[in-house]
Design an enzyme around this catalytic site. Structure first.
Site, PDB file in Angstrom:
ATOM      1  N   SER A 240       0.851  -1.189   0.000  1.00 36.67           N
ATOM      2  CA  SER A 240       0.000   0.000   0.000  1.00 36.67           C
ATOM      3  C   SER A 240       0.887   1.239   0.000  1.00 36.67           C
ATOM      4  O   SER A 240       1.683   1.445   0.918  1.00 36.67           O
ATOM      5  CB  SER A 240      -0.915  -0.014   1.220  1.00 36.67           C
ATOM      6  OG  SER A 240      -1.811   1.075   1.182  1.00 36.67           O
ATOM      7  N   SER A 288       2.953  -1.649   4.138  1.00 41.53           N
ATOM      8  CA  SER A 288       3.046  -0.265   3.681  1.00 41.53           C
ATOM      9  C   SER A 288       4.269  -0.097   2.808  1.00 41.53           C
ATOM     10  O   SER A 288       5.222  -0.879   2.873  1.00 41.53           O
ATOM     11  CB  SER A 288       3.160   0.685   4.878  1.00 41.53           C
ATOM     12  OG  SER A 288       4.482   0.668   5.405  1.00 41.53           O
ATOM     13  N   ASP A 289       4.262   0.914   1.943  1.00 44.50           N
ATOM     14  CA  ASP A 289       5.509   1.332   1.317  1.00 44.50           C
ATOM     15  C   ASP A 289       6.350   1.992   2.406  1.00 44.50           C
ATOM     16  O   ASP A 289       5.883   2.203   3.533  1.00 44.50           O
ATOM     17  CB  ASP A 289       5.232   2.284   0.156  1.00 44.50           C
ATOM     18  CG  ASP A 289       6.316   2.226  -0.915  1.00 44.50           C
ATOM     19  OD1 ASP A 289       7.461   1.842  -0.585  1.00 44.50           O
ATOM     20  OD2 ASP A 289       6.032   2.569  -2.068  1.00 44.50           O
ATOM     21  N   SER A 290       7.585   2.323   2.095  1.00 50.12           N
ATOM     22  CA  SER A 290       8.479   2.866   3.103  1.00 50.12           C
ATOM     23  C   SER A 290       7.846   4.048   3.833  1.00 50.12           C
ATOM     24  O   SER A 290       7.440   5.035   3.207  1.00 50.12           O
ATOM     25  CB  SER A 290       9.789   3.314   2.453  1.00 50.12           C
ATOM     26  OG  SER A 290      10.555   4.070   3.364  1.00 50.12           O
ATOM     27  N   THR A 291       7.784   3.956   5.144  1.00 52.26           N
ATOM     28  CA  THR A 291       7.201   5.046   5.931  1.00 52.26           C
ATOM     29  C   THR A 291       8.187   6.190   6.119  1.00 52.26           C
ATOM     30  O   THR A 291       7.879   7.170   6.798  1.00 52.26           O
ATOM     31  CB  THR A 291       6.731   4.534   7.301  1.00 52.26           C
ATOM     32  OG1 THR A 291       7.803   3.837   7.956  1.00 52.26           O
ATOM     33  CG2 THR A 291       5.548   3.589   7.144  1.00 52.26           C
TER      34      THR A 291
END
Length: 556
Positions: A240, A288-291
């Site tokens: 996401s 998640s994609d990189s936060t």
């Protein structure tokens, strides 16, 4: 969430757990302290060497590690083995298996997705994917953040082009599903990205929240169809991303304010739960994609959005800066109710379920690394098929030493935000063919420096990777002098542009008489182009994107 509900989730695709695996999940969950459970939510970065490399995942009992590998296979394999040996719960070990610049540094340089799309042979995509998976499994990787389902609709997108399978959803579907099936058959959990879809915005979510401008109906026919196909094929995870889809949010809530409409998917329950899980029926793990990316950090503080990532539908948090601080943020959110206990338990079960579905809880030997020479021999003829002759209105090709002895070259060198700029082997390859090659020195400005040469080549090697902002024909930077930036030699000397990466330079130089797109900067691709330039091999690649950028005059 009731135990029976969690078991029902894990019995279904893509987990498909049997009674023994379900029992391991429950026993493991029960054995963990609160701190250990919170640590499982994080997939942390790992790079470099030394004992400090082991400390980051060890300090929080991380659920996963994304390793940025060196070229030393034995050392990397040993490190991953030690990480797994020390882990109370087996680690998900992940990488972006995207080929070309993202090939494993100890492995084989393989074509990137756009190269495979230009070749358009699904069996070749399967062969490349199998080799990638075998090399990854040999070092200890069990989770890949591929295949890419992005649609390269906005040609100026700096983040899709060479990382995706082109602009035609049918084309993308053929190759992405082939890669997905091979990866998972070889024991890797595949991840489709970047949910809910990248490529219609010409900006980069590493730098800001990007936006899907499509209507909901158009999205369902394009991205929606691709994700549904991947889910039907059993993909184990979805990434996401920090991408907003305002039309969908408005469809659910006509009174949603602007900030809610433009909320990134990574913290959007509308997109992760209502659209991905409820409408498309995805039952696997959402990461998640990189936060660390500005697509999220520009929206709110980490202390605010980290728990929101989980509560809004992601099951795992990718990357961070301070693992212990991140754990404290999640624990505080559990205490004050921003992260519900039910959601927390369900997330843990999905993470453990993914591990069980890969058999990480069972004893097994690591597969052997494919033999390097055989792997290169297998990949070379596939790479040879990718170079694409976009146009040649001066009939320059094929080149020969007799007709084109003296070559003047403007070049960027190989440009990468991960590795900086470095020289290419291409010029040396031309010299080996017998050409006299003069490289332009941008530090010594002058006019008509290409005069008295037989050919002028513009050689670019810029692939689409993070934080590029824009990729374009930077004439001033290339030539080093504003006067030379305005020169166009092709009415006096034959000229060609060769791109080992970005396929859209014709937007900035539509009257360039000869253009070759090779899609990747690896030396194998450079050698393949030499073979085509010399006429020993045909240009058999077919452009998977509109290399003319919608400009009719660019064809002439």
């Amino acid at each position: 969430m009731m135990k029976s509900e969690i078991e029902d989730i894990l019995k279904k695709a893509p987990f498909n757990l049997d009674a023994a695996a379900l029992n391991w999940v429950q026993q493991t969950y029960d054995s963990l302290s609160l701190d250990e459970k919170v640590g499982q939510l994080f997939n942390t970065q790992s790079m470099g060497s030394g004992d400090g490399v082991l400390e980051r995942p060890r300090s929080i009992l991380a659920g996963g590690v994304t390793r940025f590998f060196s070229g030393d296979f034995a050392a990397e394999q040993s490190l991953i083995t030690q990480m797994q040996r020390e882990a109370k719960v087996p680690l998900l070990v992940s990488a972006d298996l995207e080929g070309s610049l993202m090939s494993l540094p100890f492995g084989t340089e393989v074509p990137n997705p756009l190269s495979l799309a230009a070749i358009d042979d699904v069996e070749d995509t399967r062969k490349v994917s199998k080799l990638m998976a075998q090399e990854a499994r040999a070092v200890g990787i069990n989770w890949t953040f591929t295949p890419v389902l992005d649609i390269n609709a906005a040609f100026r997108s700096p983040i899709v082009a060479t990382r995706g399978y082109g602009s035609d959803p049918a084309h993308i579907k053929r190759h992405a599903l082939a890669q997905l099936e091979v990866f998972q058959a070889e024991g890797l959990a595949a991840t489709v990205k970047h949910w809910p879809g990248e490529g219609y915005d010409d900006r980069d979510q590493h730098l800001l929240t990007t936006v899907i401008p499509l209507s909901v109906a158009d999205w369902r026919e394009s991205f929606g169809a691709l994700y549904r196909a991947a889910i039907d094929a059993g993909v184990k995870s979805v990434m996401s991303a920090h991408i907003a889809f305002p039309a969908y949010v408005r469809e659910l809530d006509a009174e949603a304010d602007v900030l809610e409409q433009y909320q990134p998917a990574s913290i959007s329950k509308h997109l992760n739960q209502t659209l991905l899980r409820d409408e498309l029926g995805f039952n696997g793990l959402v990461v998640s994609d990189s936060t660390s990316m500005a697509g999220l950090s520009s929206v709110s503080a980490r202390s605010e959005h980290l728990a929101e990532v989980i509560e809004s539908g992601c099951d795992m948090i990718l990357f961070g800066h301070d693992p212990l601080q991140d754990v404290a943020i999640i624990k505080a959110a559990l205490q004050d109710g921003r992260l519900s206990q039910g959601r927390f338990e369900a997330v843990l079960m999905r993470i453990l379920g993914l591990k069980a579905s890969l058999g990480l809880h069972l004893p097994r030997e690591a597969p052997e690394m494919p033999e390097a020479r055989a792997a290169k021999a297998m990949i070379a003829p596939i790479t040879q098929k990718a170079p694409t002759l976009v146009k040649d209105v001066q009939n320059l090709l094929p080149m020969s030493v007799q007709k084109h002895k003296k070559i003047y070259i403007y070049t960027t060198g190989e440009v990468s935000p991960l590795m900086g700029s470095r020289e290419m082997g291409f010029c040396g390859m031309l010299r080996q063919e017998g050409f006299e090659v003069t490289l332009h020195d941008a530090g010594q400005p002058g006019m008509r420096l290409w005069a008295e040469h037989d050919v002028v080549l513009y050689v670019m090697a810029e692939e689409t990777l993070l934080t590029r902002e824009r990729i374009f024909m930077n004439w001033a930077g290339l030539t080093g002098y504003f006067g030379a930036a305005m020169e166009r030699p092709w009415h006096e000397v034959p000229c060609a542009l060769i791109s080992f990466g970005y396929p859209y330079y014709l937007y900035d130089t539509p009257r360039m008489p000869c253009v070759v797109n090779a899609y990747m900067s690896a030396e194998t691709a450079q050698a393949a182009v030499i073979e085509c330039l010399m006429g020993r091999e045909e240009f058999s690649g077919v452009s998977p994107v509109d290399a003319f950028c919608g400009q009719p005059e660019a064809r002439y």
